[in-house]
Design a protein around this motif. Structure first.
Motif, PDB file in Angstrom:
ATOM      1  N   GLN A  19       0.812  -1.214   0.000  1.00 36.44           N
ATOM      2  CA  GLN A  19       0.000   0.000   0.000  1.00 36.44           C
ATOM      3  C   GLN A  19       0.844   1.261   0.000  1.00 36.44           C
ATOM      4  OE1 GLN A  19      -1.630  -1.788   3.407  1.00 36.44           O
ATOM      5  NE2 GLN A  19      -1.400   0.013   4.681  1.00 36.44           N
ATOM      6  N   LEU A  20       2.053   1.185   0.555  1.00 35.61           N
ATOM      7  CA  LEU A  20       2.955   2.339   0.498  1.00 35.61           C
ATOM      8  C   LEU A  20       3.293   2.682  -0.946  1.00 35.61           C
ATOM      9  CD1 LEU A  20       5.337   1.569   3.495  1.00 35.61           C
ATOM     10  CD2 LEU A  20       3.849   3.563   3.282  1.00 35.61           C
ATOM     11  N   ARG A  21       3.277   1.682  -1.795  1.00 37.96           N
ATOM     12  CA  ARG A  21       3.531   1.921  -3.218  1.00 37.96           C
ATOM     13  C   ARG A  21       2.369   2.684  -3.856  1.00 37.96           C
ATOM     14  NH1 ARG A  21       7.331  -2.314  -5.245  1.00 37.96           N
ATOM     15  NH2 ARG A  21       7.936  -3.563  -3.442  1.00 37.96           N
ATOM     16  N   LEU A  22       1.169   2.560  -3.252  1.00 41.77           N
ATOM     17  CA  LEU A  22      -0.017   3.231  -3.780  1.00 41.77           C
ATOM     18  C   LEU A  22      -0.162   4.652  -3.269  1.00 41.77           C
ATOM     19  CD1 LEU A  22      -2.686   0.378  -3.528  1.00 41.77           C
ATOM     20  CD2 LEU A  22      -1.643   1.281  -5.608  1.00 41.77           C
ATOM     21  N   TRP A  23      -0.043   4.831  -1.937  1.00 42.53           N
ATOM     22  CA  TRP A  23      -0.291   6.171  -1.395  1.00 42.53           C
ATOM     23  C   TRP A  23       0.868   6.742  -0.592  1.00 42.53           C
ATOM     24  CZ3 TRP A  23      -4.407   2.503  -0.040  1.00 42.53           C
ATOM     25  CH2 TRP A  23      -4.178   1.815   1.140  1.00 42.53           C
ATOM     26  N   ALA A  24       2.022   6.087  -0.617  1.00 43.55           N
ATOM     27  CA  ALA A  24       3.272   6.602  -0.041  1.00 43.55           C
ATOM     28  C   ALA A  24       3.150   6.859   1.466  1.00 43.55           C
ATOM     29  CB  ALA A  24       3.726   7.854  -0.767  1.00 43.55           C
ATOM     30  N   ALA A  25       4.217   7.396   2.035  1.00 45.55           N
ATOM     31  CA  ALA A  25       4.299   7.556   3.494  1.00 45.55           C
ATOM     32  C   ALA A  25       3.280   8.562   4.016  1.00 45.55           C
ATOM     33  CB  ALA A  25       5.708   7.984   3.888  1.00 45.55           C
ATOM     34  N   GLY A  27       0.326   9.277   2.769  1.00 42.47           N
ATOM     35  CA  GLY A  27      -0.991   8.658   2.753  1.00 42.47           C
ATOM     36  C   GLY A  27      -1.160   7.670   3.896  1.00 42.47           C
ATOM     37  N   GLN A  28      -0.108   6.884   4.167  1.00 39.95           N
ATOM     38  CA  GLN A  28      -0.151   5.927   5.271  1.00 39.95           C
ATOM     39  C   GLN A  28      -0.259   6.652   6.609  1.00 39.95           C
ATOM     40  OE1 GLN A  28      -0.457   2.698   4.970  1.00 39.95           O
ATOM     41  NE2 GLN A  28      -0.443   2.298   7.168  1.00 39.95           N
ATOM     42  N   ALA A  29       0.435   7.762   6.739  1.00 42.63           N
ATOM     43  CA  ALA A  29       0.370   8.535   7.982  1.00 42.63           C
ATOM     44  C   ALA A  29      -1.049   9.053   8.224  1.00 42.63           C
ATOM     45  CB  ALA A  29       1.355   9.696   7.921  1.00 42.63           C
ATOM     46  N   ILE A 504     -13.321   5.349   1.188  1.00 45.36           N
ATOM     47  CA  ILE A 504     -12.942   5.974   2.456  1.00 45.36           C
ATOM     48  C   ILE A 504     -11.440   6.223   2.507  1.00 45.36           C
ATOM     49  CG2 ILE A 504     -12.805   5.598   4.958  1.00 45.36           C
ATOM     50  CD1 ILE A 504     -15.513   4.126   4.704  1.00 45.36           C
ATOM     51  N   VAL A 505     -10.660   5.282   1.995  1.00 47.98           N
ATOM     52  CA  VAL A 505      -9.202   5.479   1.941  1.00 47.98           C
ATOM     53  C   VAL A 505      -8.878   6.710   1.095  1.00 47.98           C
ATOM     54  CG1 VAL A 505      -7.047   4.539   1.017  1.00 47.98           C
ATOM     55  CG2 VAL A 505      -8.536   3.088   2.399  1.00 47.98           C
ATOM     56  N   LYS A 506      -9.583   6.887  -0.018  1.00 48.14           N
ATOM     57  CA  LYS A 506      -9.363   8.075  -0.852  1.00 48.14           C
ATOM     58  C   LYS A 506      -9.683   9.350  -0.078  1.00 48.14           C
ATOM     59  CE  LYS A 506     -10.651   5.717  -5.163  1.00 48.14           C
ATOM     60  NZ  LYS A 506     -11.679   5.677  -6.227  1.00 48.14           N
ATOM     61  N   LEU A 507     -10.773   9.306   0.693  1.00 45.87           N
ATOM     62  CA  LEU A 507     -11.165  10.483   1.464  1.00 45.87           C
ATOM     63  C   LEU A 507     -10.144  10.802   2.549  1.00 45.87           C
ATOM     64  CD1 LEU A 507     -14.975   9.707   1.906  1.00 45.87           C
ATOM     65  CD2 LEU A 507     -14.019  11.548   0.527  1.00 45.87           C
ATOM     66  N   ILE A 508      -9.664   9.768   3.237  1.00 48.00           N
ATOM     67  CA  ILE A 508      -8.741   9.971   4.355  1.00 48.00           C
ATOM     68  C   ILE A 508      -7.374  10.447   3.863  1.00 48.00           C
ATOM     69  CG2 ILE A 508      -7.446   8.792   6.183  1.00 48.00           C
ATOM     70  CD1 ILE A 508      -9.904   6.996   6.580  1.00 48.00           C
ATOM     71  N   THR A 509      -6.850   9.776   2.849  1.00 46.09           N
ATOM     72  CA  THR A 509      -5.507  10.103   2.358  1.00 46.09           C
ATOM     73  C   THR A 509      -5.503  11.329   1.456  1.00 46.09           C
ATOM     74  OG1 THR A 509      -5.726   8.655   0.416  1.00 46.09           O
ATOM     75  CG2 THR A 509      -4.824   7.665   2.432  1.00 46.09           C
TER      76      THR A 509
END
Length: 533
Positions: A19-25, A27-29, A504-509
């Motif tokens: 997932q880090l490859r998708l939304w990077a650090a 986004g994960q934070a 939801i992931v799109k909204l959060i990140t």
């Protein structure tokens, strides 16, 4: 001590590598800082949370007022016979917690019919709220509170073979929309350093090896200058002119090793387009939210204002957005490629610095810390400035109010037998049925009367929108709702859980562009449809 920290970070990165490859650090934070609330531990709601817990959502809370029964065991894979009689919120939370110890779970037994009596400040602790099977009149009051506080609300439903998802948030802005490419070569308006670089290359004096490794960007600049010198400074914009321009390039090919020239020929159309700002971005730059900043303005609108000023300033953007600094792969020797790459990066950095100065000035004027928007944030905004997105949502009141509803779109969809608007109308009718009878249609043994009641409710809905009668296609959908009796099928719930969690992931990140605003799934036809209702 340092070694243990490194090991811990490495283990975390390894755990979330995909997932880090998708939304990077960053986004994960954002995900790890999120606090999600689920209202009702339904099968669909549990599936949504499962897909948020696994990637490391910081914390989640489940509120429910029921105890686990046999129906829950039959449909929810996370519950078993040992859970019967225990609070459904607690049992579901504990099972989800086992999936990822990084995600902290909480549960609360609370009468869902009293949610609208909670103090409005209660909701402020949550970054996103997911609602399932909350009484419509109560949900509309909760939705109003969340709307006013700009907290995203996701309404999820799954009945039989049908699924429904609605996202409600007043405004959602996206910077990292992850376009296919952020390459911006500016060959029609090169800056001095780029012009000097191309001018330093004399093709006639290069040996075969050097000739075959001139970057195609440099080749295009060389031939564009030659063309413009012969055509009063104009670019080859017509089909005939481009063909002549291509012939000019082909005439310089020396050998079969001409991959760089082939790349140049393939890029002719793009190279001869005038650099401009997309209309969608222009409308964002001119938005009043950027023009009229105040103490509540978000970072996004402050950055938009700074870029807007940069674009308008002749000595800075001169009508263009900041350069992304991204260079595509191409055939070239290492020295030439690195030189060209540095020219683009240096220009992007200078643009970024100019915008950063404007950002600090704006922050000072607003009485904010000039460093509250970091250099990294400004760099990312500049890189993706051509692809930023603003979604202006619609509230549930806008959707349900006959005066502001998308009546024409709904009625047009109902005329098409293949359109999933029939299912959307069915969900609306089921809501009203549940409000009136405090149960789902079809939940009693004799379903004949429920079918008639549900059809009457749907007919009134259509008439309220300006229509007149139910179509046979809508009647067929309503019969399926009655047949399902409010039951959830796990495969449909699982599918809707995947869609819900993804959005939801799109909204959060704030990465990738979420849907706006309603989607319906037909499990019979394996078909989805999205509307902006």
């Amino acid at each position: 001590m340092e070694k243990s920290i490194v090991e811990k970070v490495t283990a975390r990165d390894r755990k979330y590598d995909r997932q880090l490859r998708l939304w990077a650090a960053n986004g994960q934070a954002a995900l790890e800082e999120a606090n999600i609330l689920l209202l009702t531990a339904s099968v669909t709601g549990t599936e949504i949370l499962k897909n948020l817990v696994l990637p490391g959502t910081g914390s989640f809370t489940i509120i429910d007022d029921k105890a686990v029964d046999q129906e829950d065991i039959d449909s929810n894979f996370f519950l078993d016979v040992d859970s019967i009689g225990k609070p459904r919120s607690q049992e579901t939370m504990q099972r989800l917690q086992e999936l990822n110890s990084d995600s902290i779970g909480f549960s609360q037994v609370l009468d869902l019919k009293s949610l609208d009596t909670l103090d409005p400040s209660f909701w402020e602790q949550y970054s996103t709220v997911i609602a399932y099977n909350v009484r419509p009149s109560v949900l509309r009051k909760v939705a109003k509170v969340l709307w006013d506080k700009s907290i995203p609300l996701i309404i999820s439903k799954s009945i039989g073979f049908y699924g429904y998802l609605r996202i409600m948030v007043p405004e959602h802005t996206v910077v990292e929309s992850h376009p296919d490419s952020t390459v911006d070569l500016r060959l029609d308006c090169p800056w001095p350093e780029l012009v000097r670089y191309a001018g330093s290359i004399n093709l006639s004096q290069l040996n075969e090896m050097e000739h075959a490794h001139v970057p195609y960007v440099a080749l295009l600049l060389i031939f564009l200058k030659k063309w413009k010198d012969e055509h009063d400074g104009s670019l080859p914009t017509t089909y005939d002119d481009r063909e002549k321009f291509k012939a000019l390039i082909r005439a310089e090919i020396r050998s079969s090793d001409s991959e760089n020239f082939d790349e140049a020929l393939a890029a002719v159309w793009r190279a001869t387009q005038k650099t401009s700002i997309p209309s969608s971005i222009l409308s964002i730059l001119k938005d009043n939210r950027a023009a009229e900043l105040n103490e509540t303005s978000t970072k996004f609108w402050i950055l938009v204002r700074a870029v807007s000023e940069f674009v308008a300033e002749v000595e800075e953007g001169n009508g263009n957005l900041p350069l992304s600094g991204t260079l595509p792969d191409m055939k070239a020797d290492s020295t030439s490629y690195v030189t060209l790459q540095n020219i683009y990066r240096d220009k992007a950095r200078r643009d970024r610095d100019l915008i950063e100065n404007r950002v600090k000035t704006l922050l000072n004027e607003l009485g904010r810390d000039p460093g509250s928007i970091t250099t990294d944030e400004i760099s990312i905004f500049c890189k993706f400035s051509r692809y930023i997105t603003v979604i202006n949502g619609r509230s549930i009141e806008d959707e349900y109010n006959p005066e502001s509803s998308k009546a024409e779109e709904i009625l047009t969809g109902l005329k098409d037998s293949e359109d999933l608007m029939h299912i959307y109308l069915g969900f609306r009718a089921v809501e009203l049925f549940e409000e009136q009878y405090e149960r789902y249609p079809g939940s009693l043994e004799d379903v004949t009367e429920d079918t008639s009641r549900l059809q009457d409710i749907a007919t009134k809905l259509i008439q309220g929108l300006g229509g007149s009668f139910l179509s046979p296609y809508t009647e067929k959908v309503l019969q399926e709702f009655v047949r399902a009796g409010g039951g959830e099928l796990h495969n449909i719930a699982s599918f809707m859980g995947g869609i819900g969690a993804q959005e939801i992931v799109k909204l959060i990140t704030r990465q990738y562009t979420p849907m706006n605003n309603t989607t319906v799934f037909d499990g019979i036809q394996s078909k989805t449809q999205v509307w902006e209702l």
